[in-house]
Design a protein around this motif. Sequence first.
Motif, PDB file in Angstrom:
ATOM      1  N   LEU A 107      -4.903 -15.351 -22.780  1.00  0.00           N
ATOM      2  CA  LEU A 107      -5.347 -14.903 -24.100  1.00  0.00           C
ATOM      3  C   LEU A 107      -4.422 -15.399 -25.215  1.00  0.00           C
ATOM      4  CD1 LEU A 107      -7.231 -13.127 -25.839  1.00  0.00           C
ATOM      5  CD2 LEU A 107      -5.716 -11.199 -25.355  1.00  0.00           C
ATOM      6  N   LEU A 172     -10.862  -9.040 -22.250  1.00  0.00           N
ATOM      7  CA  LEU A 172      -9.899  -9.927 -22.905  1.00  0.00           C
ATOM      8  C   LEU A 172     -10.100 -11.385 -22.491  1.00  0.00           C
ATOM      9  CD1 LEU A 172      -6.672  -7.714 -22.689  1.00  0.00           C
ATOM     10  CD2 LEU A 172      -8.169  -8.077 -24.662  1.00  0.00           C
ATOM     11  N   ALA A 176     -10.684 -14.638 -24.842  1.00  0.00           N
ATOM     12  CA  ALA A 176      -9.850 -15.831 -24.724  1.00  0.00           C
ATOM     13  C   ALA A 176     -10.717 -17.086 -24.714  1.00  0.00           C
ATOM     14  CB  ALA A 176      -9.004 -15.759 -23.462  1.00  0.00           C
TER      15      ALA A 176
END
Lengths: 248, 224
Positions: A107, A172, A176
């Motif tokens: 990320l 997440l 990303a």
Amino acid sequence: MKNVNSLPVKVFLRSFAIQGSWNYRTMLGSGFGFALLPLLERLFGEDPERLRKALERHVDHFNAHPYLSAVALGAVTRMECDGAPPEQIRRFKTAVRGPLGGLGDTLVWAAWLPTVMLAALVLAVLGLSPWVALVFFLAVYNAGHLFLRIWGFRVGLRDGAAVAGQLRGAALAEWARRIQVIGLLLLGVLMGLLVEGGLGTGATPFPWVAAGVLLFLIGMLRGREAWRAAGAGFALLLAGIIVAGMVL
Amino acid sequence: MELILLASLLALGVAAALDGTSLFQAMLSRPFVAATLAGALVGSATSGMLAGIILELFFLPVVPVGGGRFAEGGPAGVVAGATAGWVAVPAGLVPAVLLGLVVGGLGGASIRILRRVNGRFVPDPLAGTLSPREVRRAHGMGLLLDALRGGIVTALGLAVAYLGAPLAAAGWRLDAPHTIGLLLAGAALPLGLVVANLRGVRPAGFLALGVGLGAGVLLGLVLP
């Protein structure tokens, strides 16, 4: 949770120095213990044996992305305040260190950092003042950086050992990927600008564009193994041209 | 060099070194940031920024992942930015980038040494004698040593830059477009590596790259 007043804030602030004693033996372990010290001293300060055992389990081997280590710190703060069994805390730390490392690398290092930096470089190459590009980069990057740390710590503090579910729900990894696509778009814009305008010196001469395309493809196909050799080779090339210019 | 300027550059180098891994990681340690600030200290933020842009292209795929080997961008950026500020661009960009790459490698090697040193005095969880004082001391020592390390790497780079960069720039024979072209061509390989690292987002990523390239060329043609 026991009343520990402002101690979680102290733990959070110390997390900004969590990598201060990074080493190949315990990695983030020493820093993790350092960050938790104010809390552990408050909880176990009157029982030296319990304090020692608490320190042992928290300076032990641990690794995570520095920003997402806040998740683990928050969760462990919660677990220690709730009196969770030491073995449960150890197992939790062992379980999260891999995901917190991999997720953070994907990320932050592979998405957020290069994307925001590329945006700043585009602004700089477009001719904006150095300070505009600089402030843009630092402000935007650190807005994301601080959001991630604060969110991670709060979620960890709130959910304790159950924080893993929150991490999955936050998607997440999907964020990303989206950021990386934007990053590649900006990389293309930057490359186009540099080909057409150089760095304020006009269009890049064709031989260098051709060389650049070849090297770009080599970098894309050979990956990391090519970088070190290329960096050293390029440095030698520049040094060689300088020496030739001085001697001839 | 004035003492105040030297102290400022060293302080910036130390701050950038600490920011790289030990403290905050707010990206003061990126070459683009460090070089622009160093150039400003020396008297030319624009020259520093130019060196920072090129060096950042080289360092874009470099990130401080766990126990991996990586070049250090903070002191490298400070040295590059100061060099570009001292010696007129574009010739000054060549020793700036060259020194940036060398200092970056030196910095990375020194980080690996520091991490081995840290391993010798961090608390041993199996020792049975842990105390809060020991934990604080070990961590403080790690921070102090990193600051010292960053200062030494920066100082070495600045010394070579101050003494050697004007000579190196005087020996440079290429004109401005070819100088920039050479530097950007060299930086193309690490940019390819950035794309290689993002292979997980094919084909949308490649489409975005192509669209961006077209947009960038158009912008370059249209803008003055």
